[in-house]
Design a protein around this motif. Structure first.
Motif, PDB file in Angstrom:
ATOM      1  N   LEU A  75       0.928  -1.163   0.056  1.00 33.37           N
ATOM      2  CA  LEU A  75       0.023  -0.027  -0.065  1.00 33.37           C
ATOM      3  C   LEU A  75       0.790   1.469  -0.037  1.00 33.37           C
ATOM      4  N   PRO A  76       1.888   1.321   0.893  1.00 37.88           N
ATOM      5  CA  PRO A  76       2.587   2.463   0.867  1.00 37.88           C
ATOM      6  C   PRO A  76       2.890   3.072  -0.541  1.00 37.88           C
ATOM      7  N   ALA A  77       3.386   2.099  -1.729  1.00 40.36           N
ATOM      8  CA  ALA A  77       3.659   2.549  -2.886  1.00 40.36           C
ATOM      9  C   ALA A  77       2.823   3.330  -3.646  1.00 40.36           C
ATOM     10  N   PHE A  78       1.529   2.729  -3.393  1.00 42.42           N
ATOM     11  CA  PHE A  78       0.357   3.325  -3.937  1.00 42.42           C
ATOM     12  C   PHE A  78      -0.023   4.614  -3.667  1.00 42.42           C
ATOM     13  N   TYR A  79       0.023   4.860  -2.128  1.00 41.57           N
ATOM     14  CA  TYR A  79      -0.229   6.114  -1.676  1.00 41.57           C
ATOM     15  C   TYR A  79       0.972   7.238  -2.241  1.00 41.57           C
ATOM     16  N   ASN A  80       1.914   6.706  -2.137  1.00 42.54           N
ATOM     17  CA  ASN A  80       3.202   7.734  -2.702  1.00 42.54           C
ATOM     18  C   ASN A  80       3.283   7.815  -3.995  1.00 42.54           C
ATOM     19  N   CYS A  81       2.387   7.259  -4.860  1.00 39.12           N
ATOM     20  CA  CYS A  81       2.456   7.510  -6.308  1.00 39.12           C
ATOM     21  C   CYS A  81       1.565   8.934  -6.442  1.00 39.12           C
ATOM     22  N   GLY A  82       0.624   9.197  -5.449  1.00 40.89           N
ATOM     23  CA  GLY A  82      -0.392   9.997  -5.721  1.00 40.89           C
ATOM     24  C   GLY A  82      -0.149  11.445  -5.028  1.00 40.89           C
ATOM     25  N   ASP A  83      -0.848  12.482  -5.388  1.00 43.51           N
ATOM     26  CA  ASP A  83      -0.764  13.864  -5.013  1.00 43.51           C
ATOM     27  C   ASP A  83      -1.614  14.066  -3.691  1.00 43.51           C
ATOM     28  N   ALA A  84      -2.532  13.414  -3.594  1.00 45.14           N
ATOM     29  CA  ALA A  84      -3.397  13.411  -2.401  1.00 45.14           C
ATOM     30  C   ALA A  84      -4.202  12.148  -2.038  1.00 45.14           C
ATOM     31  N   THR A 106      -6.592   3.670   7.268  1.00 43.10           N
ATOM     32  CA  THR A 106      -6.039   4.052   5.896  1.00 43.10           C
ATOM     33  C   THR A 106      -5.798   5.603   5.580  1.00 43.10           C
ATOM     34  N   ILE A 107      -6.574   6.278   6.164  1.00 46.87           N
ATOM     35  CA  ILE A 107      -6.497   7.592   6.436  1.00 46.87           C
ATOM     36  C   ILE A 107      -5.118   7.905   6.726  1.00 46.87           C
ATOM     37  N   ALA A 108      -4.702   7.486   8.159  1.00 44.57           N
ATOM     38  CA  ALA A 108      -3.518   7.911   8.777  1.00 44.57           C
ATOM     39  C   ALA A 108      -2.464   7.142   7.821  1.00 44.57           C
ATOM     40  N   GLU A 109      -2.695   6.263   7.130  1.00 41.31           N
ATOM     41  CA  GLU A 109      -1.349   5.496   6.540  1.00 41.31           C
ATOM     42  C   GLU A 109      -1.235   6.314   5.412  1.00 41.31           C
ATOM     43  N   ALA A 110      -2.462   6.903   4.616  1.00 37.68           N
ATOM     44  CA  ALA A 110      -1.862   7.911   3.458  1.00 37.68           C
ATOM     45  C   ALA A 110      -0.985   9.236   4.150  1.00 37.68           C
ATOM     46  N   MET A 111      -1.620   9.692   5.339  1.00 34.35           N
ATOM     47  CA  MET A 111      -0.896  10.771   5.921  1.00 34.35           C
ATOM     48  C   MET A 111       0.653  10.548   6.351  1.00 34.35           C
TER      49      MET A 111
END
Length: 367
Positions: free
Chosen positions: A259-268, A282-287
């Motif tokens: 999952l980190p790779a997918f969050y990191n590929c985004g802008d938000a 999931t919100i906290a993980e994206a943050m």
């Protein structure tokens, strides 16, 4: 202390509760406690190398094979079927505390041998209430909740004060890092990419994001949906009807460590729930990946993102116009977006790690 977690699903499926149990258990073990996990016969394991953790699994009857007298009945039967095989072992392990994650397991204190020293704590992550659960709860010794909002839910239903321990994030696994996911998905550098990961169910509110994209009518906005669920077909139909096939990308579920790779590929990140999300891991993980997030002003989500507008933007649930406005704000001000991402990461590091959660739990247990 000797601390056990009982939940049939922790070794049989993935999800927020399951992640919370494994991560919290590892943090407790890292703090020097001996931890036991009791789940159903399954193959799911997390990396526990070097930690004082024991995983025990037992036969059980999956809820899908239980006569359908209602989903709650099926889940109680599922957990009771495991308890039939597990209770002797749990008693022999001579635990100081057992953590239960669902009211469906409130029968456990009632089936322990007379004179057992084991005490029971309910670690709430939602509202899986059912008839007679208040009566069964009489033998729960400690109550903890994953947010202030969730604590209020517990107080309202059980008339019990719950200590708030919050969920956490593995900030080593979830951290800013470069990758090539954008390129693999054909997303250009000048595209603005929103990312959601999770179960595709109605109350997650993804249809409102899709409506907001139609309102924006911006060919450079992309929305990546990572996950599967009963709502997938409806979302795909909605995208087709609004002619947004170029804007919305559906991706199969990925393992938690991916999952980190997918969050990191985004802008938000975007999490537009219309149901009472108790916390929102999931919100906290994206943050934690250094991304600003857009989330609904509902349930425990404001506690994760914060009300100050420094780490993310809160919107009224179910309002695509508000979502469109929030997306526009992030698109139009790159410096603000990057600052919010930095603040988001800092907020998680300061408040919402699993070590924080473990320390708060121990305090609630009187240790």
């Amino acid at each position: 202390m000797r601390i056990g977690f009982i939940d049939v699903t922790i070794t049989t499926s993935y999800g927020g509760i399951q992640t919370a149990v494994w991560e919290l258990a590892k943090s407790l073990a890292a703090l020097g406690h001996e931890v036991f996990l009791y789940g159903g016969e399954g193959t799911i394991r997390h990396d526990t190398s070097g930690l004082a953790m024991t995983v025990r699994t037992f036969p059980y009857t999956p809820r899908e094979k239980v006569f359908n007298l209602g989903r709650r009945f099926q889940r109680i039967w599922e957990r009771g079927s495991m308890a039939r095989y597990a209770k002797k072992t749990v008693a022999e392990d001579n635990l100081d505390w057992v953590i239960l994650t669902k009211p469906f397991d409130f029968f456990w204190p009632h089936i322990m041998p007379h004179g057992s020293k084991t005490r029971f704590c309910y670690m709430s992550g939602g509202t899986s209430f059912f008839k007679f659960d208040r009566k069964l709860s009489a033998r729960i010794d400690a109550w903890v909740a994953c947010s202030q909002f969730n604590a209020w839910q517990i107080q309202h239903h059980f008339k019990q004060f719950a200590h708030v321990i919050y969920n956490g994030v593995d900030t080593v696994k979830f951290q800013p890092a470069a990758n090539n996911i954008r390129q693999q998905l054909g997303i250009k550098d000048d595209h603005f990419l929103l990312v959601f990961a999770g179960r595709l169910v109605g109350w997650k509110g993804l249809d409102y994001v899709i409506k907001s994209l139609a309102l924006l009518n911006d060919e450079k906005v992309r929305f990546l949906i990572v996950g599967d669920g009963e709502y997938l077909t409806k979302l795909q139909s909605q995208v087709k009807n609004l002619s947004l096939e170029e804007n919305v990308i559906f991706h199969d579920p990925v393992k938690h460590e991916e999952l980190p790779a997918f969050y990191n590929c985004g802008d938000a990140g975007i999490f537009p729930s219309v149901g009472d999300e108790a916390f929102g891991i999931t919100i906290a993980e994206a943050m934690a990946c250094g991304k600003p997030v857009i989330g609904s002003y509902i349930g425990g989500i404001p506690e994760v993102i914060g009300n100050e507008g420094t780490a993310g933007l809160l919107v009224s649930p179910g309002h695509p116009e508000r979502i469109a406005d929030a997306i526009s704000q992030l698109i139009e001000n790159k410096d603000k977006r990057l600052t919010m991402g930095h603040n988001a990461r800092q907020r998680i590091e300061d408040l919402y790690t699993w070590k924080h959660s473990a320390q708060r739990l121990l305090k609630a247990l009187g240790k």
